[in-house]
Design an enzyme around this catalytic site. Structure first.
Site, short mmCIF file in Angstrom:
data_model
loop_
_atom_site.label_atom_id
_atom_site.label_comp_id
_atom_site.label_asym_id
_atom_site.label_seq_id
_atom_site.Cartn_x
_atom_site.Cartn_y
_atom_site.Cartn_z
N GLU A 114 0.86 -1.20 0.00
CA GLU A 114 0.00 0.00 0.00
C GLU A 114 0.88 1.22 0.00
OE1 GLU A 114 -2.25 -0.04 3.63
OE2 GLU A 114 -3.11 -1.99 3.17
N LYS A 116 2.21 4.58 1.44
CA LYS A 116 2.27 5.07 2.81
C LYS A 116 1.84 6.54 2.78
CE LYS A 116 5.33 5.05 6.79
NZ LYS A 116 5.03 6.37 7.30
N ASP A 118 1.27 10.25 3.98
CA ASP A 118 1.99 11.14 4.89
C ASP A 118 0.97 11.98 5.67
OD1 ASP A 118 4.04 12.32 6.18
OD2 ASP A 118 4.68 13.59 4.51
N TYR A 230 -7.34 1.56 6.62
CA TYR A 230 -6.64 0.35 6.19
C TYR A 230 -6.63 -0.77 7.23
CZ TYR A 230 -3.04 3.26 8.42
OH TYR A 230 -2.36 4.09 9.27
N LYS A 320 10.78 3.25 2.97
CA LYS A 320 10.81 4.71 2.82
C LYS A 320 11.60 5.10 1.57
CE LYS A 320 9.13 6.75 6.56
NZ LYS A 320 9.96 7.47 7.37
N CYS A 414 19.18 46.10 10.15
CA CYS A 414 18.03 45.65 9.37
C CYS A 414 18.26 46.06 7.91
CB CYS A 414 16.76 46.29 9.90
SG CYS A 414 15.35 46.02 8.84
N CYS A 417 15.46 49.08 7.21
CA CYS A 417 15.42 50.40 7.85
C CYS A 417 16.75 50.76 8.51
CB CYS A 417 14.30 50.45 8.88
SG CYS A 417 14.66 49.43 10.31
N CYS A 432 14.40 43.03 14.34
CA CYS A 432 14.43 44.46 14.09
C CYS A 432 13.35 45.03 15.01
CB CYS A 432 14.09 44.75 12.63
SG CYS A 432 13.75 46.49 12.35
N CYS A 437 9.73 50.17 10.84
CA CYS A 437 10.50 49.57 9.75
C CYS A 437 9.56 49.26 8.58
CB CYS A 437 11.17 48.30 10.25
SG CYS A 437 11.84 47.28 8.93
#
Ligand code: IVH
Length: 675
Positions: A114, A116, A118, A230, A320, A414, A417, A432, A437
């Site tokens: 089957e 797999k 996720d 399943y 896998k 940054c 800014c 920042c 900003c």
């Protein structure tokens, strides 16, 4: 290193990563790395049995269940699967089975292969064919009861044998399978989150786990989760529903359950290897993510013969697929400024094909990670795309490093800014701190205007960009000074769209208080906390005057959140923005004035909704209750005031009856909210 020290070290490491994975849904290492450490520990413990301890990660089935949902025991433990990463390891699995069964390794045992999925495993209890309970895997022995959420997943039948109700089903059984996000839904959810300035889900598995644990059923229902089943688990002593796994899947399908259709009966391990090979590439075209193939012995009687270890069945294994990798040039390490001011580095890559898409950006996590892996601009790097949508940079190819390369360092200012970046001692993220900003303002305004905040239609990303770049908007308050003329002069705007936008901005002046509280971007204040604060205080002015303890006393608001709210409101810069918003007509107060003042009809009352209501969808019922000051919860307890039971009400109804909680039918509920 002596074995005892190494064993101790490995246990600490594995516990840490288990917690990242099972409790926080935020793993830091790949499954393969984790498995390698687990195997190392198992081997050491096998060689030194005197060092085995009952709480070693090898001695239990899984992780810990999260808090917030009632805990329920599974009919029998939900085991995990042993992983195989190569054809050799698959052949070894077969050879081991043959040894256990005492048959010749050349025996062509029938297997079912089957895909797999996720996602996240789920156990669904059906009594007399009706769904009564949905429980997550949890630690394998007991999981979290998420029935109300599960019931919103349309792929899950509420009763079995839909088309032919006379079909016989066992009295009690647990159906098991995987809850997952189809790719398209996952993409949609992440697009929405991006538009709303919320953190993206890294992969469909995290998204499914996060969604199933959401306390707001309406959100779950909108998310578009799916399921494949399943496995059928019957109480001890019952005969199995079929003598083979293949027939069990057919039976599940006959009951109306979703079964992944590409499963195949493979006679002999070679046929299994062919199946794996066929799907290595083809899987990218599927509507859902799959990271492997699950191989199961088909014969149910043989399964019982081989049995299981404490963690895995001996009759099944997960093959896998390797995570896909590519090599490409790291052109630049750039940094991104988020709306809370967090500054995060990312990799700009020479475009490269990887896992079916072209990749030109990848995460680098943070400054420490870059230093630890010594990743430099100009390096040839390995990038990997596992289950996550955003690929990651694994590390440099040192042999190919340009002679003039230099270690990378975080900018001190940054990039937008030029304020100096700061980092509190115990954190890894640079920030920042300048709330003016432009990069922060851009992100903050996008969030402020988004659907789940002030809901200003027409004020999208590109318009915000222009308004900030041209200096028309510096703060949220400036939005309320925009005129038809200013807007009509912008790119892709005309008098009509400008007028529409001015009207939408105008309407948002009367938005409920929670939208303002969510919109202004206080750290740790999401929609739920914003609603709780609005319910309790009713007006921004009341909240601004409230002492820390009073904020902390609000249900659903903890110490960290309360401190964050207080410090935001104490900052003179934020106070100035809020004052300017008020001066420009933003209400920031609800009609009821908060629990502290006028009490609304349902203030202090907690509702649990169960079953299907004929007159309105569940999320509408929830919104009506909240509008009247009530609270909606997903689980019944002694504190529940009312359980509203529609048709097909399940275990919640039983629990309410057991606890003596008042149950309202739909008509009674209608009468209550109309009153
Ligand atoms: S069978 C005792 N079949 O993978 C056997 N699991 O890595 C239980 N999974 O915990 C699992 N697709 O959550 C099985 N077709 C499939 C699967 C599958 C995904 C998940 C399941 C399991 C995990 C193990």
């Amino acid at each position: 290193m002596d074995p005892a020290t190494r064993i101790h070290e490995l246990r600490q490491l594995l516990r840490h990563h288990e917690e990242r994975y099972y409790v926080h849904d935020a793993p830091e290492i790949s499954d393969a790395e984790f498995d390698a450490r687990m195997r190392e520990l198992s081997a050491l413990e096998a060689a030194h049995p005197d060092l085995i301890e009952p709480d070693s990660p090898t001695q239990r089935v899984g992780g810990r269940p999260a808090e917030g949902f009632p805990t329920v025991a599974h009919l029998e433990p939900m085991l995990s699967l042993e992983n195989a990463y190569s054809a050799d390891e698959l052949r070894e699995f077969h050879a081991r089975l043959c040894r256990t069964l005492d048959v010749d390794p050349a025996t062509p045992l029938p297997y079912v292969a089957e895909l797999k999925i996720d996602g996240l495993s789920i156990a669904l209890t059906y009594e007399r064919g009706r769904l009564v309970r949905g429980v997550t895997r949890g630690d394998g022995v007991q999981g979290e009861e998420v029935t109300t959420n599960v019931r919103t997943i349309r792929a899950i039948p509420l009763r079995l044998g839909g088309q032919s109700p006379q079909m016989s089903v066992p009295e009690v059984m647990e159906l098991r399978g995987e809850v997952y996000f189809p790719r398209a839904e996952f993409q949609r959810v992440n697009d929405e989150r991006e538009a709303e300035g919320e953190p993206l889900f890294a992969n469909p598995r995290n998204a499914a786990a996060g969604t199933l644990r959401t306390l707001d059923t309406a959100i779950v229902s909108r998310r578009g989760l799916r399921v494949f089943l399943y496995q059928v688990v019957l109480p001890q002593g019952n005969a199995p529903v079929a003598s083979s796994h293949h027939d069990t899947l057919a039976q599940l399908q006959a009951w109306g359950c979703p079964v992944e259709r590409h499963h195949r009966l493979c006679v002999g391990i070679d046929a299994v290897l062919d199946f794996c090979e066929e799907w290595r590439e083809a899987r990218h075209a599927l509507a859902f993510e799959t990271d492997g193939v699950v191989i199961k012995l088909d014969d149910v009687a043989l399964r019982a013969t081989v049995g299981a270890t404490a963690k895995f069945p001996r009759w099944a294994v997960a093959f896998k697929f390797p995570a896909e990798q590519a090599r490409t040039r790291l052109k630049e390490i750039a940094v991104n400024v988020g709306r809370t001011g967090a500054v995060t580095p990312y990799a700009v890559l020479e475009p490269v094909r990887l896992g079916g898409t072209t990749v030109q950006m990848a995460t680098l996590h943070n400054e420490q990670e870059i230093a630890r892996r010594d990743i430099r601009e100009g390096d040839l790097v390995f990038v990997e795309k596992g289950g996550d949508i955003i690929p990651k940079v694994l590390g440099p190819v040192l042999a190919e490093r340009p002679f003039d390369s230099a270690p990378w360092s975080m900018p001190t200012q940054c990039p937008n800014c030029h304020s100096p970046l700061t980092k509190p001692g115990n954190e890894v993220v640079w920030r920042c701190d300048n709330i003016a900003c432009p990069a922060r303002i851009r992100r903050s305004l996008q969030h402020f205007a988004s659907r789940r905040a002030m809901d200003i239609e027409g004020l999208g990303e590109s318009l915000v960009d222009q308004l900030v770049t041209l200096g028309h908007v510096h703060t949220y308050a400036d939005v309320y000074s925009l005129t038809d003329d200013t807007l009509a002069a912008l790119d892709r705007m005309g008098p009509k769209s400008a007028a529409n936008l001015v009207a939408a901005i105008g309407a948002s002046r009367n938005a409920p208080l929670w939208r303002v509280l969510h919109g202004i971007g206080i750290r740790h204040v999401g929609e739920g906390v914003a609603k709780a604060l609005a319910r309790a205080f009713g007006a921004m002015a009341t909240l601004r005057a409230a002492p820390l303890e009073q904020i902390e006393a609000v249900p659903d608001v903890g110490a960290v959140v309360a401190r964050s709210v207080r410090s935001f409101l104490d900052d003179p810069r934020n106070q100035a923005v809020l004052d300017a918003m008020a001066a420009r007509g933003v209400q920031m107060a609800d009609a009821h004035g908060g629990d502290a003042d006028t009490l609304r009809a349902l203030t202090g009352k907690t509702f649990v909704l169960t079953g299907t209501l004929a007159s309105m969808p569940r999320d509408e019922a929830a919104a009506r209750i909240e509008a009247l000051g009530g609270k909606v919860s997903s689980s019944v307890s002694k504190k529940t005031t009312y359980v509203v039971a529609g048709t097909d009400a399940g275990s919640k109804l039983e629990k309410a009856q057991a606890l003596g909680v008042t149950v309202l039918d739909e008509a009674q509920f209608q009468a209550l909210i109309m009153a």
